[in-house]
Write an enzyme that holds these catalytic residues in place. Structure first.
Site, PDB file in Angstrom:
ATOM      1  N   GLY A   1      40.009  29.178  41.970  1.00 41.77           N
ATOM      2  CA  GLY A   1      39.255  29.268  40.707  1.00 41.77           C
ATOM      3  C   GLY A   1      39.944  28.594  39.729  1.00 41.77           C
ATOM      4  O   GLY A   1      40.328  27.815  39.913  1.00 41.77           O
ATOM      5  N   ASN A   2      39.373  29.067  38.446  1.00 43.29           N
ATOM      6  CA  ASN A   2      40.017  28.466  37.387  1.00 43.29           C
ATOM      7  C   ASN A   2      40.031  29.446  36.122  1.00 43.29           C
ATOM      8  O   ASN A   2      40.059  30.749  36.682  1.00 43.29           O
ATOM      9  CB  ASN A   2      39.043  27.272  36.890  1.00 43.29           C
ATOM     10  CG  ASN A   2      37.692  27.652  36.364  1.00 43.29           C
ATOM     11  OD1 ASN A   2      37.522  28.727  35.651  1.00 43.29           O
ATOM     12  ND2 ASN A   2      36.642  27.223  37.112  1.00 43.29           N
TER      13      ASN A   2
END
Ligand SMILES: Cc1cc2nc3c(=O)[nH]c(=O)nc-3n(C[C@H](O)[C@H](O)[C@H](O)COP(=O)(O)O)c2cc1C
Length: 402
Positions: A213-214
């Site tokens: 993810g980020n």
């Protein structure tokens, strides 16, 4: 008063919520100013407000009955009727108590019940002692309300009740009127326009429990969606996982992966007038998603990454008359990279975010960004509150459609 000569409030039905602060006496003047500007003003007072000013004062000034309880007209379900009738709501003075209740969605009197039911633009003019205003609880409430598109006017520093002095004094009625007029003008700027906004990160699964993810919080995209909604647009928000809670009144499509985001955006964009791609979509995903949880004992897995769909590129290729706004997160050569993206992806506007320096970009309240457009309506690199940047983007959309 109106800057244009013809009042922006003419014919508007305005709910004026008065709560229990000493500044309530000044709000009688605000009611008079709004009536003089052509508004049809309906006053709702809290119990505490009636200790400061009598309801009859507001009834005489507005020519409308003043309501103080949900039980005034049980046959019509007063809070629902009022909520659906009004074009705009103003709460002045707004106590610390009412700010917290609005932020939490508490509906324990006529004013808070009406505002919870309503989807109209809301302006609040806080007034309280400095300690109450500075309290983290009040700060959190104000932040939550702003994130939902509520316009906060003031307070200002000056004399307070009980002979004190400091921050917390309600803005003057003329200033509140100007803010109400600005919100009224703004509330129809994007009326009839369909706008798709993406927000948040994407999660690309590795196995049933892990993902790549980020750090995107979704705040930027949600701010754009809230602002476009406040300007009257029909907004579809395509929202990645774990992002901030969006305000009511939007069509929200929740997605997890870049692929899902692509499908949602492409389908929502079909009849959209504009697409604002503020989401931080993963560029790569694991080629294979393990069926079972990857076991520690099996040692580090070899993960091969493959590209995700380039949603902006795809939208740019089938752009038609649609206005297309992209975001670029860059660590260096911001302007050159932004201009390249503007052309390569066939965008009308790109917001170039400076990321990587401490305190900027993902997860923060502010953005260090520049706006680059095809028609030269650019803004140089500076620090923006996210909602201010959202307003600058919506200004440009309104200009395009205007
Ligand atoms: C004289 C007096 C002045 C007050 N002024 C304020 C004020 O300016 N701001 C505020 O938040 N609360 C003020 N309060 C406290 C509120 O009246 C109290 O929190 C009340 O519960 C608010 O109710 P309401 O939000 O339903 O109107 C004041 C109370 C008194 C007795």
């Amino acid at each position: 008063m109106s800057t244009s000569g013809t009042s922006l409030l003419k014919g508007k039905r305005v709910l004026l919520g008065v709560t229990g602060g000493i500044a309530a006496y000044k709000v009688a003047h605000l009611a008079r100013l709004m009536v003089a500007a052509g508004a049809d003003v309906r006053v709702v007072m809290t119990d505490a407000a009636t200790r400061f000013v009598g309801p009859d004062t507001f009834a005489a000034l507005t020519g409308n009955p003043v309501h103080t309880t949900v039980w005034d007209e049980p046959g019509t379900v007063l809070h629902v009727r009022l909520a659906h009738e009004v074009d705009l709501a103003v709460v002045a003075p707004a106590t610390a108590n009412v700010l917290s209740k609005l932020a939490q969605g508490i509906a324990d009197d006529l004013l808070t019940s009406t505002l919870l039911e309503s989807r109209c633009p809301v302006v609040v003019a806080p007034a309280m002692h400095t300690g109450m205003w500075d309290h983290p609880a009040t700060c959190a409430s104000v932040e939550a309300l702003e994130a939902r598109g509520v316009t906060i006017v003031g307070p200002v520093a000056g004399p307070l009740a009980a002979g004190d002095e400091g921050m917390g004094r309600m803005s003057e009625p003329e200033e509140i009127l100007a803010a109400v007029e600005a919100v009224a003008a703004r509330s129809t700027e994007l009326a009839g326009r369909r706008i798709v906004v993406t927000a948040g990160p994407t999660h690309e699964p590795l196995d049933p429990v892990r993902f790549i993810g980020n750090r995107s919080s979704g705040r930027m995209g949600v701010a754009v969606a809230a602002e476009a909604h406040a300007r009257g647009a029909d907004v579809t928000l395509v929202l990645g996982p774990g992002a901030v809670t969006p305000p009511a009144g939007l069509h929200v499509m929740r997605v997890e992966t870049a692929e899902q985001m692509r499908d949602a955006v492409v389908s929502a964009a079909k009849d959209a007038d504009a697409v604002v791609m503020a989401a931080a979509v993963a560029d790569f995903r694991p080629e294979r998603v393990a069926e079972g949880k990857l076991k520690k004992e099996a040692g580090p897995p070899e993960v091969r990454l493959v590209p995700t769909p380039d949603i902006l590129k795809e939208l740019g290729e089938s752009k038609g008359d649609r206005v297309l706004v992209g975001f670029a997160a860059e660590t260096s050569e911001l302007e050159a990279s932004g201009r390249r993206k503007l052309l390569a992806k066939n965008l009308d506007l790109v917001v170039v975010n400076e990321v990587g320096r401490e305190g900027t970009g993902f997860g923060f309240e502010t953005n260090d960004a520049m706006i680059l457009t095809r028609d030269g309506d650019d803004e140089p690199l500076r620090t923006w509150a996210k909602r201010e940047l959202a307003a600058a983007i919506c200004d440009r959309l309104a200009k395009r459609f205007g």
